[in-house]
Write a protein that holds these residues in place. Sequence first.
Motif, mmCIF file in Angstrom:
data_model
loop_
_atom_site.group_PDB
_atom_site.id
_atom_site.type_symbol
_atom_site.label_atom_id
_atom_site.label_comp_id
_atom_site.label_asym_id
_atom_site.label_seq_id
_atom_site.Cartn_x
_atom_site.Cartn_y
_atom_site.Cartn_z
ATOM 1 N N PRO A 1 -54.482 24.204 10.196
ATOM 2 C CA PRO A 1 -53.435 24.395 11.203
ATOM 3 C C PRO A 1 -53.381 23.338 12.312
ATOM 4 C CG PRO A 1 -55.323 25.767 11.703
ATOM 5 C CD PRO A 1 -55.642 25.068 10.403
ATOM 6 N N LYS B 1 -53.013 31.426 11.421
ATOM 7 C CA LYS B 1 -53.443 30.126 10.926
ATOM 8 C C LYS B 1 -53.914 30.216 9.491
ATOM 9 C CE LYS B 1 -54.953 28.602 15.511
ATOM 10 N NZ LYS B 1 -56.096 28.163 16.338
ATOM 11 N N ILE C 1 -51.044 25.869 5.812
ATOM 12 C CA ILE C 1 -51.056 25.456 7.222
ATOM 13 C C ILE C 1 -50.972 26.690 8.120
ATOM 14 C CG2 ILE C 1 -49.939 24.032 8.967
ATOM 15 C CD1 ILE C 1 -48.669 22.430 6.686
ATOM 16 N N TYR C 2 -49.890 27.442 7.967
ATOM 17 C CA TYR C 2 -49.662 28.677 8.706
ATOM 18 C C TYR C 2 -48.952 29.655 7.787
ATOM 19 C CZ TYR C 2 -50.816 27.376 13.553
ATOM 20 O OH TYR C 2 -51.467 27.038 14.714
ATOM 21 N N ASN D 1 -47.549 23.832 14.837
ATOM 22 C CA ASN D 1 -47.258 25.130 15.415
ATOM 23 C C ASN D 1 -46.099 25.765 14.673
ATOM 24 O OD1 ASN D 1 -48.959 25.823 17.793
ATOM 25 N ND2 ASN D 1 -48.277 23.817 18.471
#
Lengths: 114, 115
Positions: free
Chosen positions: A61, A57, A46-47, A65
């Motif tokens: 993503p 990212k 995801i990140y 956040n």
Amino acid sequence: NAGVTQTPKFRILKIGQSMTLQCTQDMNHNYMYWYRQDPGMGLKLIYYSVGAGITDKGEVPNGYNVSRSTTEDFPLRLELAAPSQTSVYFCASSARDRGNTEAFFGQGTRLTVV
Amino acid sequence: AQSVAQPEDQVNVAEGNPLTVKCTYSVSGNPYLFWYVQYPNRGLQFLLKYITGDNLVKGSYGFEAEFNKSQTSFHLKKPSALVSDSALYFCAVRDPATNAGKSTFGDGTTLTVKP
């Protein structure tokens, strides 16, 4: 030595709600990651972060956040939960290197969005 | 781009028999390769890795893996399976030239060892 700690272990969210998945590591690792694992699928990144103050990212993503204000912590934020975000989330960390060290994983957060 | 494939969703073996879990990869340069194991309701645990040197690497719990550059494979093996080896196994690849720190994981292989 606790390693990588994730909280909560389980959570049920309603569509549109928000939440933060917490992740902390006590190994002084520079690299940290968030993955999601869907049934029958591998882990999707995801990140990730290569150090405090630096995030980037991964493959999937959208809808998420992150922030990395300290070496130890790497929280993942879901702003508007959607059913497609139902998954098991894993945080991981690895030492600063040229990529040749293994990752250490937390025990996961099982999230259901209804 | 880097990628990894685990061609078998499921592997079934009898206790005491040898086991093999297959993994093939694709990277532009020399790969770093990893195997992880996941037990139910747990995170992934590192088993072994290939970085450089001897093509046969040994890891935790009696597992080993052989790096074969010509076949772009990194199969996980164990000479004698135990029922407690039953778990989900993931192969991962990292291209240090372009993706330092970022691994790509296969979809996993479920190993079932029957008594």
